[in-house]
Scaffold this active site. Structure first.
Site, PDB file in Angstrom:
ATOM      1  N   LYS A  62       0.841  -1.202   0.000  1.00 30.90           N
ATOM      2  CA  LYS A  62       0.000   0.000   0.000  1.00 30.90           C
ATOM      3  C   LYS A  62       0.873   1.247   0.000  1.00 30.90           C
ATOM      4  CE  LYS A  62      -3.620   2.218   2.814  1.00 30.90           C
ATOM      5  NZ  LYS A  62      -4.413   2.084   4.053  1.00 30.90           N
ATOM      6  N   SER A 109      -9.045   2.413   3.443  1.00 31.00           N
ATOM      7  CA  SER A 109      -8.147   3.153   2.581  1.00 31.00           C
ATOM      8  C   SER A 109      -7.190   2.265   1.799  1.00 31.00           C
ATOM      9  CB  SER A 109      -7.350   4.162   3.413  1.00 31.00           C
ATOM     10  OG  SER A 109      -6.571   3.512   4.402  1.00 31.00           O
ATOM     11  N   SER A 169      -9.467   0.044   7.673  1.00 22.61           N
ATOM     12  CA  SER A 169      -8.974   0.183   6.298  1.00 22.61           C
ATOM     13  C   SER A 169      -8.345  -1.067   5.703  1.00 22.61           C
ATOM     14  CB  SER A 169      -7.970   1.335   6.215  1.00 22.61           C
ATOM     15  OG  SER A 169      -8.631   2.562   6.345  1.00 22.61           O
TER      16      SER A 169
END
Length: 471
Positions: A85, A160, A184
């Site tokens: 990520k 996210s 997330s």
């Protein structure tokens, strides 16, 4: 080495890939090329990458193959592709955090988690999309645009950890690193039909350690519990740059999936959450499956549940007040939802934040003590109140509009950021529109093994088929 169909290789589990490499049934180059081919079939439609680093991945795969050929000692992830990520640093790539205002200079070193994955033999494919500074659980940001759900284009993949979950749900490689400050990892896994595991706070180092009230965790997004446990084992353990890390590591194999004998609390709403009927029905059926598999299930309203919403929004104010734009020019480059959030907390003071942290500590104690005093091993809830909805919105169209408050449909996830306990989302069905829904299993602090064991047992009793979307 035997040749295998490209898609079969690309969608194999990490456990299977690592075994194939060790046993010379497939090479790191074959596996990496297969995964890159599947990514090419899905991108840019998914728009899941902030930076796809294909050529360096190929070079790393060739080096990994040469190591196999010369008989070198192989790590537990040797030749297995992994994505990171775009919150954690990868040497040679910028860390943009979904923000136009971020520094585009490439990182000069890997974050500790990335270094651990490389040392275990993993092939880093690149960096996946994140919402701006991880502020929201829907999948768009001003820098890379919208990431789409693999099950339906035009629908959010969640956030996210947006790109990580989209790739997992599409079968584009087995292992994806996510981070989780209010859900997330688990929320996008819920939306995309993946397994999203948030470990106990401190199990996995997070560097640089964020100054956001001790709510951010890092963990795996995968398609199987066994893969989540394997990735977790590589990442877990103390690190000198994260003073919160715990002193023990974690075994690579999840205990045999077992639900029988567990005492599981089930709360459909935590005493306050609104849940869409279709989601509620699928989760209730999943809980009945836990009972059928031998668990003792009791429906409850935890005494700490109703306190969560007000506390979380105070913590959120303390965490995101620092992103208040300096002027209109800066605001124009930011996610309008983040701007609206910071505006709502413009007058939020240091003492407000300090008081909220005191309440968070008491809340964590209450949650963790409740498991012991009430005699429950785990808590089952929906992973989220809604299935995936159109990109560009903070809430589904049938919910009341709000400029930024997406937390209203995520009331089940953030309690375990506040409590520091482990929690996992596992797919438990699909809506009439074909969109996945997740069951959350959560436990007290340090009960990571039990959470994974129960998740494995549930999926053994009720497999999620197909396990990934077709590009």
């Amino acid at each position: 080495m035997a040749t295998r169909p490209t898609d079969e290789l690309a969608t194999a589990s990490a456990v299977e890939m690592a075994a194939m490499v060790r046993e010379r049934r497939a090479s790191p180059v074959e596996i990496t090329e297969a995964v890159l081919a599947r990514i090419a079939a899905c991108e840019p439609r998914l728009n899941a990458f902030a930076a796809l680093d294909a050529e360096r991945a190929r070079a790393a795969a060739r080096a990994a193959e040469e190591a196999v050929t010369r008989g070198a000692m192989l790590g537990p992830l040797h030749g297995v592709p992994v994505t990171i990520k775009d919150i954690q640093a990868v040497e040679g790539l910028p860390t943009r955090r979904g923000s136009r205002l971020s520094d585009a200079t490439p990182a000069t070193a890997d974050a500790p988690l990335v270094a651990r994955l490389r040392a275990a033999g993993a092939i880093i494919l690149g960096k996946t999309t994140s919402t701006e500074h991880g502020w929201t659980a829907v999948s768009h940001n001003p820098l890379t645009g919208a990431t789409h759900n693999p099950w339906q284009h035009g629908v959010t993949s969640g956030g996210s950890s947006s790109g990580a979950a989209a790739l997992a749900g599409a079968g584009c490689g087995p292992l994806h690193l996510g981070t989780d400050g209010a859900g997330s990892i688990r929320l996008p896994a819920h939306f995309c039909g993946a397994v999203g595991f948030k470990p106990t706070y401190g199990r996995v180092p997070y560097v640089p350690h964020p100054n956001n009230g001790a709510i951010s965790h890092a963990g795996p997004i995968t398609r199987s519990v066994a893969d989540a446990a394997l990735m977790f084992s590589v990442m877990a353990g103390p690190h000198p740059l994260d003073h919160t890390t715990l002193g023990e590591t974690f075994p690579a194999e999840v205990p045999p999936g077992r639900v029988r004998g567990l005492r599981i609390a089930y709360s459909p709403d935590l005493g306050h959450a609104k849940v869409d009927p279709e989601v509620a029905t699928l989760v209730e059926a999943a809980v009945k499956q836990l009972e059928a598999a031998g668990a003792t299930v009791e429906q409850v309203t935890p005494p700490w549940g109703p306190e969560g919403p007000a506390l979380e929004r105070r913590i959120w104010g303390a965490a995101y007040r620092p992103f208040l734009p300096k002027d209109a020019t800066q605001a124009a480059q930011m996610d309008p939802g983040l701007v609206a959030c910071t505006e709502d907390y413009r007058d939020f003071s240091f003492m407000d934040g300090f008081a909220a942290q005191g309440r968070r500590i008491a809340y964590a104690a209450a949650v963790n003590d409740w498991f012991t005093t009430a005699g429950f091993d785990l808590l089952a809830t929906p992973a989220a109140s809604v299935a995936a909805f159109p990109v560009g919105l903070q809430r589904p169209p049938h919910w009341d509009h709000h400029a930024w408050d997406w937390l209203v449909w995520a009331e089940f996830s953030y309690p375990f950021n506040l409590s520091h306990g482990p929690a996992v989302s596992v797919p438990c069905g699909r809506t009439a529109a074909g969109l996945p829904v997740g069951l959350q299993l959560a436990g007290p602090r340090l009960a990571d093994g039990l959470v994974l064991q129960a998740a494995e047992g549930f999926l053994a009793a009720r497999p999620f088929l197909p396990g990934f979307a077709t590009p």
